[in-house]
Design a protein around this motif. Structure first.
Motif, short mmCIF file in Angstrom:
data_model
loop_
_atom_site.label_atom_id
_atom_site.label_comp_id
_atom_site.label_asym_id
_atom_site.label_seq_id
_atom_site.Cartn_x
_atom_site.Cartn_y
_atom_site.Cartn_z
N ALA A 52 0.76 -1.10 0.16
CA ALA A 52 0.12 0.09 -0.03
C ALA A 52 0.93 1.46 0.08
N TRP A 53 2.06 1.13 0.48
CA TRP A 53 2.92 2.26 0.51
C TRP A 53 3.91 2.39 -1.15
N GLY A 54 3.33 1.56 -1.92
CA GLY A 54 4.20 1.40 -3.24
C GLY A 54 5.53 0.58 -3.11
N ILE A 55 5.91 0.20 -2.00
CA ILE A 55 6.97 -0.65 -1.91
C ILE A 55 6.89 -1.99 -2.53
N MET A 56 7.78 -2.31 -3.43
CA MET A 56 7.91 -3.94 -3.79
C MET A 56 8.66 -4.72 -2.78
N ARG A 57 7.98 -5.74 -2.59
CA ARG A 57 8.47 -6.62 -1.37
C ARG A 57 8.54 -7.91 -2.16
N ALA A 58 9.66 -8.91 -1.43
CA ALA A 58 9.90 -10.17 -1.88
C ALA A 58 10.18 -10.85 -0.55
N TRP A 59 9.63 -12.25 -0.76
CA TRP A 59 10.10 -13.12 0.57
C TRP A 59 10.78 -14.60 -0.09
N PRO A 60 11.98 -14.25 -0.35
CA PRO A 60 12.72 -15.46 -1.13
C PRO A 60 12.88 -16.65 -0.23
N GLU A 61 12.66 -17.93 -0.85
CA GLU A 61 12.82 -19.12 0.02
C GLU A 61 14.30 -19.23 0.77
N THR A 63 14.49 -17.63 3.49
CA THR A 63 14.98 -16.39 4.41
C THR A 63 13.85 -16.28 5.49
N PRO A 64 13.90 -15.51 6.54
CA PRO A 64 13.00 -15.52 7.52
C PRO A 64 11.77 -14.55 7.54
N GLY A 65 11.84 -13.52 6.44
CA GLY A 65 10.92 -12.72 6.22
C GLY A 65 10.87 -11.94 4.82
N VAL A 66 10.09 -10.87 4.82
CA VAL A 66 9.83 -10.07 3.84
C VAL A 66 11.01 -9.06 3.44
N PHE A 67 11.57 -9.01 2.35
CA PHE A 67 12.48 -7.77 1.91
C PHE A 67 11.90 -7.07 1.04
N PRO A 68 12.29 -5.75 0.99
CA PRO A 68 12.06 -4.69 0.01
C PRO A 68 13.08 -4.97 -1.29
N VAL A 69 12.37 -4.51 -2.46
CA VAL A 69 13.25 -4.63 -3.64
C VAL A 69 13.79 -3.21 -3.87
N HIS A 70 14.96 -3.00 -3.78
CA HIS A 70 15.55 -1.56 -4.07
C HIS A 70 16.45 -1.42 -5.47
N ASP A 71 16.14 -1.24 -6.44
CA ASP A 71 16.86 -0.98 -7.68
C ASP A 71 16.20 0.43 -8.05
N GLU A 72 16.78 1.08 -9.23
CA GLU A 72 16.52 2.26 -9.82
C GLU A 72 15.01 2.34 -9.78
N GLU A 73 14.52 1.32 -10.24
CA GLU A 73 13.05 1.43 -10.88
C GLU A 73 11.89 1.39 -9.48
N HIS A 74 12.40 0.64 -8.61
CA HIS A 74 11.39 0.22 -7.57
C HIS A 74 11.75 0.91 -6.28
N THR A 75 12.75 1.56 -6.14
CA THR A 75 13.05 2.35 -4.79
C THR A 75 11.92 3.58 -4.77
N VAL A 76 11.15 3.79 -3.86
CA VAL A 76 10.12 4.68 -3.82
C VAL A 76 10.65 6.35 -3.44
N CYS A 77 11.47 6.05 -2.51
CA CYS A 77 12.05 7.55 -2.14
C CYS A 77 13.20 7.74 -2.72
N LYS A 78 13.42 8.68 -3.92
CA LYS A 78 14.60 8.53 -4.64
C LYS A 78 15.39 9.78 -4.17
N ASP A 79 14.86 10.58 -3.36
CA ASP A 79 15.73 11.82 -2.97
C ASP A 79 14.78 12.15 -1.45
N ILE A 80 15.55 11.88 -0.44
CA ILE A 80 14.94 12.19 0.94
C ILE A 80 14.54 13.80 0.98
#
Length: 329
Positions: A52-61, A63-80
């Motif tokens: 709901a915040w626009g953050i792409m997240r994945a849960w790879p096999e 691993t203990p939990g969900v992780f955000p996907v941070h690349d140029e395309e999917h990082t939400v806040c590109k400039d603080i």
């Protein structure tokens, strides 16, 4: 025999528990509500999902939990410094009719036996780095402190609005709030920086819950964090869940017992593994129970929910804690 709820209160108040609190047994965790129903999570081993915040997240096999996907395309806040352009908080306002099925679920819980427990994740710090990426997030505490503080204040205000509807409709007895504040060997920031940036917001959030009927605040941070314990206590945390053995658990209990209870002491990485067996788990559980005592300590895997990566591990740990209760009490 004490109820699970009574036994937990005896444990955290330094009273007379009649057995170990066995991991999460006293908490009936409620993670579903109208907001969470509209905030999708990825499935274990499944495809990434945008929340709901626009953050792409994945849960790879594995691993203990969900992780955000941070690349140029999917990082939400590109400039603080332009966070208002990028970060849009989702609404938590839903009609009473939309809340009805979730209210019913909470009302069906036997509150003499269990704490109706609101589950909240991610926390303020995790949301910061979910939006920006960990490296940029930590750098911005130093290079852009004013913008970072503005974004923190925005996230805190959203959490307070969320807390208001949760307390109004679900009336929880406890809160299980996630926010990892360190690695296995250190905190992500100095205690001084933690006090400046994160402590004030959490003080507001946890004070709100406590003033609206929540009896127990459980904060999950499966990490090193003993240098933050005084702030945890002052912000209203009753139970630090996820405390790893890299912390001086006996020392923390000796110094702060009666003010905070430690829940963990069984590092998930040491038992929740592909080659696990009952003998290994029995050894780790026994070591923790005999090392940390029966008051102000709850034996538990450091995993932030009653689950495990590898099938059977959580149940095996639970069985061994029951055995230790019979031996010790």
């Amino acid at each position: 025999m004490l109820t699970k709820r009574e036994n937990l209160m005896e444990t955290i108040q330094g009273g007379h528990p009649d057995r170990y609190v066995n991991q999460y047994e006293a908490f009936h965790i409620v993670s579903k509500n109208p907001y969470s129903a509209n905030n999708p999570n990825p499935e274990y081993g499944g495809k990434p999902v945008v929340n709901a915040w626009g953050i792409m997240r994945a849960w790879p096999e594995g691993t203990p939990g969900v992780f955000p996907v941070h690349d140029e395309e999917h990082t939400v806040c590109k400039d603080i410094t332009e966070w208002k352009k990028y970060v849009k908080a989702p609404s938590v306002q839903y009609t009473a009719e939309e809340w009805e099925p979730y209210i019913k679920m909470a009302e069906e819980v036997d509150r003499r036996e269990y704490f109706v427990t609101h589950f909240c994740a991610p926390g303020i710090f995790e949301q910061l780095h979910n939006l920006q990426g960990m490296q940029d997030c930590l750098i911005n505490f130093y290079e852009e402190p004013e913008a970072t503080q503005e974004l923190i204040d925005y996230l805190v205000q959203w959490e307070l609005e969320y807390a208001e509807v949760i307390c109004r409709y679900l009336k929880p007895d406890a809160v299980l709030h996630h926010d990892d504040w360190g690695s296995q060997i250190s905190t992500f920031m100095s205690p001084e920086m933690f006090k400046e940036f994160l402590y004030p917001g959490y003080k507001k959030i946890y004070s709100y819950y406590k003033s609206h009927g929540v009896q127990v605040i459980v904060h999950h941070s499966d990490s090193y964090g003993e240098t933050l314990v005084p702030y945890m206590i002052d912000m209203g945390i009753d139970i630090w869940q996820g405390v790893m053995t890299s912390n001086d658990i006996p020392g923390i209990i000796e110094k702060y017992g009666g003010k905070i209870t430690l829940m963990g002491g069984i590092d998930s990485a040491s038992v929740d593994r592909e080659d696990w067996n009952q003998e290994l788990i029995a050894r780790e559980v026994r070591k923790s129970c005999l090392s940390y005592g029966t008051r102000y300590y709850i034996p538990c895997c450091t995993q932030g929910l009653p689950m495990s990566i590898y099938p059977g591990v959580h149940e095996a740990v639970t069985a061994e804690i029951d055995k230790m209760s019979k031996e010790v009490f």
